[in-house]
Design a protein around this motif. Structure first.
Motif, PDB file in Angstrom:
ATOM      1  N   ALA A   8      37.493 -18.419  21.763  1.00  0.00           N
ATOM      2  CA  ALA A   8      36.077 -18.469  22.140  1.00  0.00           C
ATOM      3  C   ALA A   8      35.502 -17.075  22.078  1.00  0.00           C
ATOM      4  N   SER A   9      34.186 -17.005  22.021  1.00  0.00           N
ATOM      5  CA  SER A   9      33.526 -15.716  22.195  1.00  0.00           C
ATOM      6  C   SER A   9      33.482 -15.405  23.690  1.00  0.00           C
ATOM      7  N   ILE A  56      41.276  -4.724  19.821  1.00  0.00           N
ATOM      8  CA  ILE A  56      40.889  -5.178  21.162  1.00  0.00           C
ATOM      9  C   ILE A  56      40.937  -6.693  21.217  1.00  0.00           C
ATOM     10  N   LEU A  57      41.607  -7.201  22.241  1.00  0.00           N
ATOM     11  CA  LEU A  57      41.664  -8.641  22.477  1.00  0.00           C
ATOM     12  C   LEU A  57      41.329  -8.910  23.931  1.00  0.00           C
ATOM     13  N   ALA A  58      40.186  -9.528  24.165  1.00  0.00           N
ATOM     14  CA  ALA A  58      39.843  -9.969  25.520  1.00  0.00           C
ATOM     15  C   ALA A  58      40.522 -11.315  25.756  1.00  0.00           C
ATOM     16  N   ARG A 112      46.183 -12.748  16.070  1.00  0.00           N
ATOM     17  CA  ARG A 112      46.759 -13.987  15.543  1.00  0.00           C
ATOM     18  C   ARG A 112      48.250 -14.061  15.836  1.00  0.00           C
ATOM     19  N   ARG A 113      48.954 -12.948  15.701  1.00  0.00           N
ATOM     20  CA  ARG A 113      50.389 -12.933  16.012  1.00  0.00           C
ATOM     21  C   ARG A 113      50.616 -13.125  17.506  1.00  0.00           C
ATOM     22  N   PRO A 161      38.808 -12.593  20.575  1.00  0.00           N
ATOM     23  CA  PRO A 161      39.040 -11.419  19.723  1.00  0.00           C
ATOM     24  C   PRO A 161      37.780 -10.561  19.623  1.00  0.00           C
ATOM     25  N   VAL A 162      37.961  -9.259  19.807  1.00  0.00           N
ATOM     26  CA  VAL A 162      36.843  -8.322  19.755  1.00  0.00           C
ATOM     27  C   VAL A 162      36.932  -7.421  18.527  1.00  0.00           C
TER      28      VAL A 162
END
Length: 248
Positions: free
Chosen positions: A161-162, A112-114, A144-145, A137-138
């Protein structure tokens, strides 16, 4: 991004989904999922493949380009069709709520990527080079890619960031800006006697004034940090006006 280019599925082909597809399609295989016949016709006209919700598991990255109110339903519809190792990322204007929903609803093996591109079709109609995108990133490490591609392939400035940090910062830089734009609209037409600084301010506010109502609702009411910021802003306005009156 890799020797074998990842396949992208964009769920939602509104103004933002169309912008995402336009910039990704020259680099990666892109398909679109949208139940609206008009959106499907636009995707075909752009040379993009169409997919159904049940085919979501066939793609490497699933981009959720849907309004915040529709996100939960969208996640429930695609969750049964996803497989471990896929990346699901949203592009919503707020992050704490969507990140929490994705973590709650999506299967454990799905990464999961917000994310939040800090631009839109109106503010950056051409190249995305130099634009900012926030990644929160969650779950998982393939973000990273994706970040490397966003930097090298699209020329974007990536900010990590969070979700909480994003919403706290965006309350000022986006939420308050949208509220000011809507408030300033009540002062139309603008007077002929005005400064260059006023023109620049009006131009900046016009960039967000045309955003869809669901975007306005998300960045103002969907961000928990906006309300206290507005209270502080109102107190500063009152205090500033009082000081000027006292000096006068």
């Amino acid at each position: 991004m890799s020797p074998a280019a990842p396949r992208i599925l964009i769920l939602g082909f509104g103004a933002f989904g169309r912008m995402v597809a336009r910039h990704l399609a020259p680099h990666l295989p892109v398909a679109v999922c949208d139940p609206d016949p008009a959106a499907q016709a636009q995707a075909r006209a752009a040379g993009l493949a169409l997919a159904e919700t049940g085919q979501a598991g066939a793609f490497d990255i699933v981009v959720l380009a849907v309004p915040v109110p529709a996100l939960g339903d969208c996640l429930h519809r695609i969750a049964p069709h996803l497989r471990p190792g896929q990346v699901v990322m949203d592009v919503c204007s707020v992050k704490q709520g969507p990140a929490g929903l994705m973590a709650q609803i999506l299967p454990a093996g799905v990464e999961i990527l917000a994310s939040h591109p800090m631009f839109g079709p109106h503010s950056m109609p051409g190249s995305l080079a130099g634009g900012r995108i926030v990644l929160c990133p969650v779950r998982g490490g393939r973000w990273r890619r994706i970040a490397a591609f966003l930097r090298g392939g699209l020329g974007l400035r990536v900010i990590l960031a969070s979700a909480e940090e994003h919403d706290r910062h965006a309350a000022l830089t986006q939420g308050l800006t949208h509220l000011l734009a809507h408030a300033m609209a009540a002062f139309q037409p603008h007077p002929l006697i005005r400064t260059r600084s006023f023109d620049l301010l009006a131009e900046a506010l016009d960039m967000v004034g045309a955003d869809a109502p669901e975007v306005f609702g998300a960045v103002t009411r969907g961000n928990p940090h906006v309300a206290p910021l507005c209270d502080r802003f109102a107190r500063l306005l009152v205090a500033g006006a009082g000081s000027d009156l006292a000096r006068g």
